[in-house]
Motif scaffolding. Sequence first.
Motif, mmCIF file in Angstrom:
data_model
loop_
_atom_site.group_PDB
_atom_site.id
_atom_site.type_symbol
_atom_site.label_atom_id
_atom_site.label_comp_id
_atom_site.label_asym_id
_atom_site.label_seq_id
_atom_site.Cartn_x
_atom_site.Cartn_y
_atom_site.Cartn_z
ATOM 1 N N ALA A 192 11.246 4.706 -8.983
ATOM 2 C CA ALA A 192 11.743 3.817 -7.922
ATOM 3 C C ALA A 192 10.590 3.078 -7.250
ATOM 4 O O ALA A 192 10.699 1.880 -6.961
ATOM 5 N N ALA A 193 9.479 3.778 -7.011
ATOM 6 C CA ALA A 193 8.328 3.116 -6.389
ATOM 7 C C ALA A 193 7.719 2.084 -7.339
ATOM 8 O O ALA A 193 7.310 1.006 -6.908
ATOM 9 N N GLY A 194 7.672 2.389 -8.635
ATOM 10 C CA GLY A 194 7.160 1.412 -9.608
ATOM 11 C C GLY A 194 8.042 0.182 -9.691
ATOM 12 O O GLY A 194 7.553 -0.945 -9.797
ATOM 13 N N LEU A 195 9.345 0.401 -9.633
ATOM 14 C CA LEU A 195 10.269 -0.736 -9.628
ATOM 15 C C LEU A 195 10.116 -1.546 -8.347
ATOM 16 O O LEU A 195 10.133 -2.785 -8.377
ATOM 17 N N LEU A 234 0.823 -1.209 0.000
ATOM 18 C CA LEU A 234 0.000 0.000 0.000
ATOM 19 C C LEU A 234 0.855 1.256 0.000
ATOM 20 O O LEU A 234 0.540 2.234 -0.677
ATOM 21 N N LEU A 235 1.932 1.240 0.755
ATOM 22 C CA LEU A 235 2.828 2.391 0.798
ATOM 23 C C LEU A 235 3.448 2.647 -0.572
ATOM 24 O O LEU A 235 3.491 3.800 -1.038
ATOM 25 N N LEU A 236 3.904 1.608 -1.237
ATOM 26 C CA LEU A 236 4.515 1.785 -2.548
ATOM 27 C C LEU A 236 3.512 2.233 -3.607
ATOM 28 O O LEU A 236 3.831 3.086 -4.444
ATOM 29 N N VAL A 237 2.308 1.694 -3.561
ATOM 30 C CA VAL A 237 1.290 2.113 -4.531
ATOM 31 C C VAL A 237 0.917 3.572 -4.296
ATOM 32 O O VAL A 237 0.817 4.358 -5.241
ATOM 33 N N GLY A 238 0.731 3.976 -3.055
ATOM 34 C CA GLY A 238 0.416 5.368 -2.750
ATOM 35 C C GLY A 238 1.537 6.309 -3.111
ATOM 36 O O GLY A 238 1.310 7.400 -3.657
ATOM 37 N N LEU A 239 2.764 5.902 -2.816
ATOM 38 C CA LEU A 239 3.928 6.714 -3.167
ATOM 39 C C LEU A 239 4.069 6.842 -4.676
ATOM 40 O O LEU A 239 4.358 7.931 -5.194
ATOM 41 N N PHE A 240 3.833 5.749 -5.390
ATOM 42 C CA PHE A 240 3.908 5.792 -6.846
ATOM 43 C C PHE A 240 2.856 6.730 -7.422
ATOM 44 O O PHE A 240 3.151 7.569 -8.268
ATOM 45 N N ALA A 289 0.735 -0.520 -11.787
ATOM 46 C CA ALA A 289 1.381 0.729 -12.180
ATOM 47 C C ALA A 289 0.821 1.221 -13.508
ATOM 48 O O ALA A 289 0.516 2.415 -13.660
ATOM 49 N N ALA A 290 0.651 0.338 -14.465
ATOM 50 C CA ALA A 290 0.126 0.737 -15.770
ATOM 51 C C ALA A 290 -1.324 1.208 -15.669
ATOM 52 O O ALA A 290 -1.709 2.204 -16.307
ATOM 53 N N LEU A 291 -2.121 0.539 -14.861
ATOM 54 C CA LEU A 291 -3.512 0.958 -14.696
ATOM 55 C C LEU A 291 -3.610 2.294 -13.978
ATOM 56 O O LEU A 291 -4.486 3.104 -14.275
ATOM 57 N N THR A 332 4.216 -9.318 -12.345
ATOM 58 C CA THR A 332 3.336 -8.746 -13.356
ATOM 59 C C THR A 332 2.159 -8.006 -12.723
ATOM 60 O O THR A 332 1.627 -7.077 -13.314
ATOM 61 N N LEU A 333 1.779 -8.404 -11.523
ATOM 62 C CA LEU A 333 0.698 -7.715 -10.822
ATOM 63 C C LEU A 333 1.120 -6.290 -10.459
ATOM 64 O O LEU A 333 0.348 -5.350 -10.615
ATOM 65 N N GLY A 334 2.349 -6.121 -10.011
ATOM 66 C CA GLY A 334 2.854 -4.779 -9.712
ATOM 67 C C GLY A 334 2.942 -3.918 -10.960
ATOM 68 O O GLY A 334 2.585 -2.739 -10.948
ATOM 69 N N ALA A 335 3.407 -4.522 -12.060
ATOM 70 C CA ALA A 335 3.488 -3.780 -13.313
ATOM 71 C C ALA A 335 2.096 -3.429 -13.831
ATOM 72 O O ALA A 335 1.879 -2.331 -14.362
#
Length: 140
Positions: free
Chosen positions: A51-54, A19-25, A70-72, A64-67
């Motif tokens: 960096a957050a997307g990576l 959640l932190l990385l998604v919010g930061l991204f 990020a794309a969505l 692939t879920l993280g990617a």
Amino acid sequence: MNPFTALQHQPPALHSVQLLLVGLFLASYVAAVTGLLEPRGRLRAAALASAAGLGMGFVFTPWTLGALLAALSIGAVGVFIGASWLLSRALGVHEHHTTLLPEAEDDATADAALPAPRLPAMAEPAPPRFAAPTAPAPLS
């Protein structure tokens, strides 16, 4: 397997990090794309979003879920910006062209501005309805 069903099978210890990385991204991507910051700040926000997307690729169990998230999110921000632009065009809010540089805008309006009409000598100016705005001193 559907990538979104994999969201239910994430390790519980990583939920807060995800959640932190998604919010930061999302926050840093919006700051990098819009005109909220100066060019140096937008560059730093873009680096932070990268960096957050990576990091999202490393933290989510199938990377692939993280990617995909990020794309969505990039697509959702683009759709929101486009819809707000179309709405402002439809309502006529976009008629005033600004340059985001107050010096250039002042010069352009000073050349095109008509002289201000003078009040008759007998008329007194009306008292202001509100007090002048106050703000704390900027942190420099």
